[in-house]
Design an enzyme around this catalytic site. Structure first.
Site, PDB file in Angstrom:
ATOM      1  CE  LYS B  81     -51.028  24.518  -8.411  1.00 27.30           C
ATOM      2  NZ  LYS B  81     -49.975  24.824  -7.404  1.00 27.30           N
ATOM      3  CB  SER B 156     -49.561  28.595  -7.717  1.00 22.48           C
ATOM      4  OG  SER B 156     -49.089  27.321  -7.290  1.00 22.48           O
ATOM      5  CB  SER B 180     -48.227  27.002  -4.320  1.00 24.00           C
ATOM      6  OG  SER B 180     -47.537  28.019  -4.994  1.00 24.00           O
TER       7      SER B 180
END
Lengths: 65, 470
Positions: B81, B156, B180
């Site tokens: 990420k 996310s 997330s």
């Protein structure tokens, strides 16, 4: 504890240093309102001798059992 | 059976490289081939560093040929990420504001994986500043679900979920502040571990809410998550909130039997208003765990709606505080929904925030008391499978909060309590969309979750389903 109105949010946002317009205040009221209502049963009921760091003590206490 | 290296699990590919049955170059090339095939449809990567990755792979192979190995991930290509700082690299945090931000330090979690020999494939897409549960990104576009193009990945850690599911990377770091890691794992059919608050250092990871943020992996299998957790967990002088507790052998934990392990099924809340497919898959998962020897008991949990609300109050205020300078100087550079959610914190009085923080201890104590007789609790990650991108693209409309609430209602309480939770692929809807269940454990007892999850994966094959490119 009741959810804040758009009018109240428009009034208090400048105190936090970030003014918002009426449309933004309405969106915020709609967005954060449910959190105020959900936490209402807890708000104002907590004992005097309680501080945030107590969370870490509870977390650690479970490990030592 | 396919011999495509990218289809191997993380543990399998790491062993194959270590034993010289496969070169790092072959593993990296295989991932890059799949990235080239899938990226135009998925939008899972923020940046792809093919040339550098192959060069690093060749260096790893040369080192191994000389008998030198860096560690358990020697020569394994990974992508993470785009919020984990790596010195000298642009780290966008999924935003416009940090589009050109070059990190000066490397995050502890990432450094520990690098020290174990992993290779960088590039950076993965994410929700803007990790503040969104769907996978939409106003600036960089939505990430698509590999199992159903046009459906969300969840966020996310949207790119992490999509890239692991499509076998573009063997694993990926995500972060979990309100769900997330678990939501992309659930929606994309991969395994995701939200760690106990404090289990992995947050140093050098983009902050969203310092009281709730946790670092964790998304991977193909529970075993893969165990390997990564063992490499990353532990004290860190750069992060005073990182726990100093010993790091168990998590990988060893995955081989144990679950005979006699007690798993609680919530009597309410987590079983209410479920989509029919999710309800069926929850029942099937319980049956499978029972078949493996687990004892299933019903648990009465404290009011989870209050936990959700408290989580929202803490998250809103802390996120707003982190972003205040940009809210003043660059409000126009946020996407509409992220701006609205960041402005939420302006409406919350300091006293209310502190009440939400003060209540965490008693709330965790109440949860511990309610679950004292079980080793883990099972619950759906979300009440629905992945909705379409179009139907969940609500921006800052009046519907936005309802959509966010519906997706995050089963994940936020766990963040507030700081507990670990393992999301495991548990089935598919009639339309072929993945569904995950979360195993919620005791603080710092990730090992039990990994043991239960691994036993489940030994008796099922949901985690082995590979989405097909159109």
């Amino acid at each position: 504890m009741t959810r804040p109105t758009a009018k109240e949010i428009k009034a208090i946002a400048p105190a936090a240093g970030v003014p918002v317009d009426a449309d933004a205040a309405t969106r915020i009221a709609n967005s954060i309102g449910p959190a105020f209502e959900g936490f209402a049963p807890v708000a104002g009921t907590l004992p005097f001798d309680l501080e945030p760091a107590g969370f870490l003590l509870v977390q650690a206490a479970k490990v030592s059992k | 059976m396919s011999t495509e290296p990218a289809l191997m699990s993380l543990v399998a590919v790491a062993n194959a490289i270590a034993e010289k049955r496969l070169s790092s170059h072959e593993a990296t090339r295989s991932c890059l081939n799949r990235i080239a095939q899938w990226q135009p449809r998925l939008n899972a990567f923020m940046s792809i560093e093919a040339e550098a990755a192959l060069k690093a792979a060749d260096e790893a192979d040369a080192a191994l040929a000389k008998g030198n190995t860096r560690g358990a991930l020697h020569g394994v290509p990974l992508a993470h990420k785009d919020m984990y700082y790596e010195a000298g690299k642009v780290v966008t945090c999924g935003s416009k504001i940090r589009r050109d931000f070059v990190a000066k330090t490397t995050s502890t979690a990432l450094q520990r994986l690098k020290d174990s020999g992993s290779i960088r494939l590039g950076a993965l897409q994410m929700a803007e500043f990790a503040y969104g549960p769907t996978g939409h990104n106003f600036h960089h576009g939505a990430v698509h679900n590999p199992f159903a193009f046009g459906h969300i990945t969840g966020g996310s850690s949207s790119g992490s979920g999509a890239a692991v599911a499509a076998r573009l990377t063997f694993a990926a770091l995500g972060s979990d502040t309100g769900g997330s890691i678990r939501m992309p794992a659930h929606f994309c059919g991969v395994t995701g571990l939200k760690t106990t608050y404090g289990r992995i250092s947050r140093a050098g990871a983009m902050p969203l809410s310092q009281s709730l943020d946790t670092v964790g992996p998304l991977a193909r299998t529970v075993e893969d998550c165990a390997l990564l957790l063992g490499l990353m967990a532990g004290a860190d002088p750069e992060d005073p909130t990182a726990a100093t507790l010993p790091v168990p052998n998590y990988l060893a934990a995955t081989s144990g039997s679950i005979k006699g392990v007690k798993i609680g099924v919530p009597a309410t809340f987590y079983v209410d208003d479920l989509d029919a497919d999710v309800a069926r898959i929850l029942d099937d998962t319980i049956v499978a765990l029972k078949r493996e020897g687990a004892e299933i008991v019903q648990v009465e949990l404290p009011d989870q709606r209050q936990l959700t609300a408290a989580c929202q109050l803490v998250l809103a205020v802390e996120a707003t505080a982190h972003h205040k300078r940009w809210l003043i100087e660059r409000p126009q550079d946020y996407g509409p929904q992220v701006l609205m959610r960041l402005q939420n914190g302006l409406a919350i009085p300091g006293v209310l925030y502190l009440e939400a923080m003060r209540w965490r201890g008693p709330a965790l104590a109440a949860h511990i008391a309610a679950t004292a007789y079980v080793d883990a609790v099972i619950a759906p990650v979300a009440p629905v499978a992945a909705p379409t991108i179009a139907e969940s693209d609500v921006g800052n409309s009046p519907d936005a909060e309802a959509v966010i609430q519906r997706l995050t209602r089963f994940t936020r309480p766990i963040n507030y309590l700081g507990l670990p939770s393992l999301s495991i692929p548990s089935g598919f809807t009639q339309r072929g969309l993945p569904v995950g269940m979360q195993l919620i454990g005791r603080s710092f007892d990730e090992a039990t979750l990994l043991k239960v999850g691994a036993a489940f994966q030994r008796s099922t094959d949901f985690h082995e389903k590979v989405p097909q490119a159109a």
